[in-house]
Design an enzyme around this catalytic site. Structure first.
Site, mmCIF file in Angstrom:
data_model
loop_
_atom_site.group_PDB
_atom_site.id
_atom_site.type_symbol
_atom_site.label_atom_id
_atom_site.label_comp_id
_atom_site.label_asym_id
_atom_site.label_seq_id
_atom_site.Cartn_x
_atom_site.Cartn_y
_atom_site.Cartn_z
ATOM 1 N N GLU A 1 99.688 72.998 60.905
ATOM 2 C CA GLU A 1 100.083 71.832 60.120
ATOM 3 C C GLU A 1 99.647 70.533 60.790
ATOM 4 O O GLU A 1 99.840 70.341 61.988
ATOM 5 C CB GLU A 1 101.604 71.820 59.923
ATOM 6 C CG GLU A 1 102.121 72.925 59.033
ATOM 7 C CD GLU A 1 103.618 72.831 58.809
ATOM 8 O OE1 GLU A 1 104.095 73.432 57.827
ATOM 9 O OE2 GLU A 1 104.317 72.177 59.601
ATOM 10 N N SER B 1 102.981 78.329 38.482
ATOM 11 C CA SER B 1 101.788 78.896 37.841
ATOM 12 C C SER B 1 102.068 80.329 37.412
ATOM 13 O O SER B 1 101.513 81.283 37.947
ATOM 14 C CB SER B 1 100.598 78.855 38.811
ATOM 15 O OG SER B 1 99.412 79.269 38.172
ATOM 16 N N GLU C 1 101.541 76.220 63.498
ATOM 17 C CA GLU C 1 101.434 76.801 62.155
ATOM 18 C C GLU C 1 100.260 76.198 61.392
ATOM 19 O O GLU C 1 100.142 76.370 60.178
ATOM 20 C CB GLU C 1 102.743 76.573 61.382
ATOM 21 C CG GLU C 1 103.941 77.276 62.001
ATOM 22 C CD GLU C 1 105.235 77.008 61.251
ATOM 23 O OE1 GLU C 1 105.160 76.411 60.147
ATOM 24 O OE2 GLU C 1 106.306 77.402 61.740
#
Length: 202
Positions: free
Chosen positions: A163, A132, A161
């Protein structure tokens, strides 16, 4: 030299007037004031003010196995898709950010073990690109790897983390449906699966 192998202008054609960090966290946001060369003219643009989002360099890999006729994708919650009308849980290739001076290949091998339990030996590089570039400095390295896929998916990731990752296994004959039904909405996974579609036809 043509536009096929060289950009029209270089870094020397940008004049930076000022840079100021507005936020510093996992990502950083910087306010940049600059002027740049204009096409087919000798002068520069008026002063432009832009917010630049800095994200760490990242790498991703599509895992597949020709003998099993299967490939693997992961699914996880993504804050960037929070306002998605369907779901913030995205199907993706295995990926992660480079740790310090870590190479993309080392990053991918580490992330594959963490997110799928699969060990990678050989890697094939597809593309390195800005996902981007209109607002973000992130540079992404995309690879594929043929591995010994597990017989079924499972839950992976590093809980400390934040996750929580679901590993999904797909048959090659499901590839066309995935590419057409709108379930995929991020660039690396679409690019990787387009490569896989060409690979299967070879």
């Amino acid at each position: 030299m043509t536009i096929l192998d060289h950009a029209s202008y270089s870094a020397s054609d940008v004049t930076i007037e000022s840079r100021e960090f507005l936020f510093r966290g996992f990502i950083q946001v910087e306010k940049v004031s600059l002027k740049h060369r204009l096409f087919n003219r000798s002068d520069y643009s008026p002063l432009i003010h832009r917010e630049l989002i800095h994200r760490p360099e990242a790498a991703g890999v599509l895992l597949y196995n020709d003998q099993k006729q299967k490939f693997a994708l992961i699914e996880q919650f993504r804050i960037g898709a929070l306002n998605d009308a369907e779901s913030a849980w995205q199907l993706e290739v295995i990926a992660g950010v480079l740790d310090g001076n870590e190479s993309p290949e080392t990053c991918i091998r580490r992330e594959s073990l963490e997110e799928s339990g699969c060990e990678i030996t050989e890697l094939e590089h597809l593309f390195s690109f800005y996902p981007s570039a209109g607002a973000c400095s992130e540079f992404f390295h995309l690879y594929t790897a043929e591995v010994n896929l597990p017989n079924e998916g499972g839950i992976f990731g590093m809980p400390d983390e934040g996750e929580n990752i679901q590993l999904h296994l797909f048959n090659y004959d499901q590839l066309s449906t995935l590419l057409k039904n709108g379930r995929l909405s991020n660039a690396p996974v679409i690019m990787a699966l387009q490569w896989l579609a060409q690979h299967i036809q070879q």
